[in-house]
Design a protein around this motif. Sequence first.
Motif, mmCIF file in Angstrom:
data_model
loop_
_atom_site.group_PDB
_atom_site.id
_atom_site.type_symbol
_atom_site.label_atom_id
_atom_site.label_comp_id
_atom_site.label_asym_id
_atom_site.label_seq_id
_atom_site.Cartn_x
_atom_site.Cartn_y
_atom_site.Cartn_z
ATOM 1 N N TYR A 404 7.308 -1.324 -3.616
ATOM 2 C CA TYR A 404 5.880 -1.549 -3.351
ATOM 3 C C TYR A 404 5.003 -1.258 -4.554
ATOM 4 O O TYR A 404 3.776 -1.329 -4.466
ATOM 5 C CB TYR A 404 5.414 -0.689 -2.171
ATOM 6 N N GLU A 405 5.636 -0.903 -5.695
ATOM 7 C CA GLU A 405 4.852 -0.457 -6.843
ATOM 8 C C GLU A 405 3.801 -1.490 -7.271
ATOM 9 O O GLU A 405 2.623 -1.157 -7.440
ATOM 10 C CB GLU A 405 5.796 -0.162 -8.011
ATOM 11 N N ALA A 406 4.223 -2.736 -7.410
ATOM 12 C CA ALA A 406 3.286 -3.775 -7.881
ATOM 13 C C ALA A 406 2.144 -3.957 -6.877
ATOM 14 O O ALA A 406 0.972 -4.076 -7.254
ATOM 15 C CB ALA A 406 4.045 -5.086 -8.075
ATOM 16 N N GLN A 407 2.478 -3.964 -5.588
ATOM 17 C CA GLN A 407 1.437 -4.121 -4.564
ATOM 18 C C GLN A 407 0.460 -2.943 -4.574
ATOM 19 O O GLN A 407 -0.751 -3.123 -4.512
ATOM 20 C CB GLN A 407 2.065 -4.150 -3.170
ATOM 21 N N TYR A 408 1.017 -1.743 -4.641
ATOM 22 C CA TYR A 408 0.162 -0.555 -4.526
ATOM 23 C C TYR A 408 -0.761 -0.411 -5.733
ATOM 24 O O TYR A 408 -1.882 0.080 -5.607
ATOM 25 C CB TYR A 408 1.024 0.705 -4.352
ATOM 26 N N GLN A 409 -0.275 -0.846 -6.924
ATOM 27 C CA GLN A 409 -1.152 -0.788 -8.107
ATOM 28 C C GLN A 409 -2.379 -1.663 -7.885
ATOM 29 O O GLN A 409 -3.508 -1.277 -8.187
ATOM 30 C CB GLN A 409 -0.394 -1.279 -9.337
ATOM 31 N N ILE A 410 -2.137 -2.841 -7.334
ATOM 32 C CA ILE A 410 -3.260 -3.759 -7.068
ATOM 33 C C ILE A 410 -4.190 -3.144 -6.021
ATOM 34 O O ILE A 410 -5.415 -3.134 -6.168
ATOM 35 C CB ILE A 410 -2.716 -5.130 -6.588
ATOM 36 N N LEU A 411 -3.599 -2.603 -4.979
ATOM 37 C CA LEU A 411 -4.413 -2.037 -3.894
ATOM 38 C C LEU A 411 -5.245 -0.858 -4.398
ATOM 39 O O LEU A 411 -6.407 -0.694 -4.003
ATOM 40 C CB LEU A 411 -3.527 -1.595 -2.736
ATOM 41 N N GLN A 412 -4.642 -0.046 -5.252
ATOM 42 C CA GLN A 412 -5.378 1.119 -5.756
ATOM 43 C C GLN A 412 -6.584 0.666 -6.586
ATOM 44 O O GLN A 412 -7.685 1.206 -6.448
ATOM 45 C CB GLN A 412 -4.454 2.016 -6.596
ATOM 46 N N LYS A 413 -6.373 -0.355 -7.413
ATOM 47 C CA LYS A 413 -7.496 -0.875 -8.219
ATOM 48 C C LYS A 413 -8.609 -1.396 -7.321
ATOM 49 O O LYS A 413 -9.791 -1.167 -7.567
ATOM 50 C CB LYS A 413 -7.011 -2.020 -9.113
ATOM 51 N N VAL A 458 -12.401 -1.368 10.610
ATOM 52 C CA VAL A 458 -11.099 -1.910 10.188
ATOM 53 C C VAL A 458 -10.840 -1.478 8.747
ATOM 54 O O VAL A 458 -11.764 -1.495 7.928
ATOM 55 C CB VAL A 458 -11.129 -3.461 10.240
ATOM 56 N N LEU A 459 -9.616 -1.110 8.458
ATOM 57 C CA LEU A 459 -9.239 -0.855 7.056
ATOM 58 C C LEU A 459 -8.704 -2.175 6.504
ATOM 59 O O LEU A 459 -7.697 -2.694 6.988
ATOM 60 C CB LEU A 459 -8.165 0.235 7.007
ATOM 61 N N ASN A 460 -9.399 -2.693 5.488
ATOM 62 C CA ASN A 460 -9.061 -4.053 5.041
ATOM 63 C C ASN A 460 -7.658 -4.203 4.468
ATOM 64 O O ASN A 460 -6.995 -5.199 4.706
ATOM 65 C CB ASN A 460 -10.068 -4.520 3.983
ATOM 66 N N ARG A 461 -7.243 -3.197 3.660
ATOM 67 C CA ARG A 461 -5.978 -3.396 2.941
ATOM 68 C C ARG A 461 -5.091 -2.169 3.099
ATOM 69 O O ARG A 461 -5.059 -1.291 2.237
ATOM 70 C CB ARG A 461 -6.264 -3.681 1.460
ATOM 71 N N PRO A 462 -4.371 -2.121 4.203
ATOM 72 C CA PRO A 462 -3.543 -0.936 4.463
ATOM 73 C C PRO A 462 -2.358 -0.817 3.498
ATOM 74 O O PRO A 462 -1.886 -1.812 2.941
ATOM 75 C CB PRO A 462 -3.046 -1.153 5.892
#
Length: 612
Positions: A404-413, A458-462
């Motif tokens: 999930y590293e690539a996804q989570y980096q995007i989500l954190q940004k 709602v949390l948009n991006r869980p």
Amino acid sequence: MAAMDISSVTDLSASYDFVVVGGGTSGLVVASRLTENPNVRVLVLEAGSNRVDDPRIAAPGLAASTYDDPEFDWCITSTPQEALNGRCLAEPRGRTLGGSSAINLGMVIYPSRTDIDAWEKLGSAGWNWASLSHYLQKSQTFTPPSDAVRDELSLGYIDPAIQGKSGPLHVSFGDGPFSAFNAAWPKVFESLNHPLTGDPMSGEATGAFCHPGSIHGTKRTRSHAGVTYYNPEVAKRPNLRVVTEALVEKVLLEKGGDGEYQATGVQFVGRDGQQRTVSADTEVILAAGAIKTPHLLELSGIGDADRLKAHNIEPLVNNPNVGENLQEHGFVPFSWEAADGQVTAEALRNPEVAKLAMDAWATSGAGPLGLCPMASAFVSLPEETKADVQPLIQEHLATVPARYEAQYQILQKMLEDQNEASGQYTIAAFQVLPDKGPSLKGVFGMTEPENYMSMVAVLNRPFSRGFVHLNSSDPAALPTFDPKMLSHPLDLELHTRHVEWLETLATTEPMASLLKPNGRRLHCHERPSGVDVARELTRDRIVAHYHVVGTAAMMPKEIGGVVDSRLKVYGCSKLRVVDASIIPLIPRGNIQTTVYAVAEKAADLIREDSRV
Ligand SMILES: Cc1cc2nc3c(=O)[nH]c(=O)nc-3n(C[C@H](O)[C@H](O)[C@H](O)COP(=O)(O)OP(=O)(O)OC[C@H]3O[C@@H](n4cnc5c(N)ncnc54)[C@H](O)[C@@H]3O)c2cc1C
């Protein structure tokens, strides 16, 4: 009037160019676009029946009457959710011509640019806002509101230049009557310094707005794939055959000369109970939705080899990513008693009022049943929570599973970007009762005697990731659905901060005056205070938002993908997925516009690749 019976399996050809599995939102888009070419022969197999003329589908305001009814809904319930104190969640899915678009709540909401650009960043070249926004427009025709409605609902935000002008899906507001809550909604956010910053269809706006519904502009009937992309003109095409009440059991795979498997057709059971096969000369296209598509892949021998063997299914293509990466929004509803004199949907509990409303809709499309009565807002975390939340982000994202590293980096940004809304708020003038669930007959049953106005957060991006996997080798058995709602600790913390703000919205004018002074709250006897109470309310009240995605994700296989950027299934030729399963990262808000756009783009990719 009963809809045309198209369940007959007589005179089926032995083969078609394309066999589309699922006559729902995405399946009918692709079938309709492909058969614009009269030389292309397409068969669509849909498990549900054709009920497009049933008022429970055609009248937008009756959508909830279809939930938990097997004539319309697959009636899927999650496993007990650990982070929700063991509660289960209902996850309705359309099982009828038009699929989930035929039973959804009709909210027309758009993703952000960053949401869609993220798909390209995850390795899918060409899947970006510039490309998808073209398809958002292509899929729809927008009917502008009247001047009176524009003023009443503060619709000055609409940018006519970017609306769809000639697409099959109709998008409109109607003439009302709208509740005073809707008119108040944008003003509440303005009072709280969150004015709308543009037209949400631009992919950039935040703030509150009354949004249109997927409803025909004048007839006030539901606009969904079963009557738009598969309209009577399209249905007459000799090169298109749609068969309802046909349950596809598996995709047929054969090893080609190059040693790679290829899809050659499907096995299905028609209304007469007979098992049949049909060949696909060019491709099999899976459009069975984000729960049934991965299920079908597994039933066909594509999935985690050990899991398939455990169910006596021969693994043909080993890909443990199938059915994983499941993402779902959850919504947390709070309900306040409405002030005396405010009209809410509870009025329809009176049989005489319900009959008047039904008659008005049936004769002229007038009245509340022809409307989408919700309004929404996109906002980032409340300013006062930022200091509190930043250390939680650092703590909970310090170690991340490699896949999930690539996804989570995007989500954190995105979480740290002030212009990206982490939360969605939606208003609905009726009571919502999660404690009467999981059945939605209980949640939307309106069993409390008073009249209510609800707001949901709602949390948009869980960050939580769940799964759907086969439960048995019986194709008729439902798969195991585990969204692992709020299982990532950051989701609980972020969602809680958005939930805390609901009471602020309710006590801000002009909303405050529309609620009963000292009236009942269904979420808590007294005004809840403090983050600990909000956290428990979040766990106790969250319900699914019906936006499952990601289970056959479009990503490189090494980071969790099941299909490539042409939507072709890894390890198997002549097989594509075109539905919500391919969405690698869930976008903000309600997702039907995105699903229509994905399917429109998919149709173009298929045409390019097969030169049809
Ligand atoms: C209750 C509900 C409310 C929603 N509200 C909104 C909203 O207000 N706004 C919004 O933007 N989005 C909303 N959504 C989400 C949106 O409607 C869906 O995300 C979208 O329609 C999914 O499209 P799809 O093509 O992926 O799947 P679907 O439209 O579900 O299509 C899948 C089709 O495949 C068929 N099928 C499945 N398995 C088989 C099989 N084995 N053989 C043959 N056929 C099969 C199904 O019966 C179905 O018709 C809602 C969804 C639901 C369920």
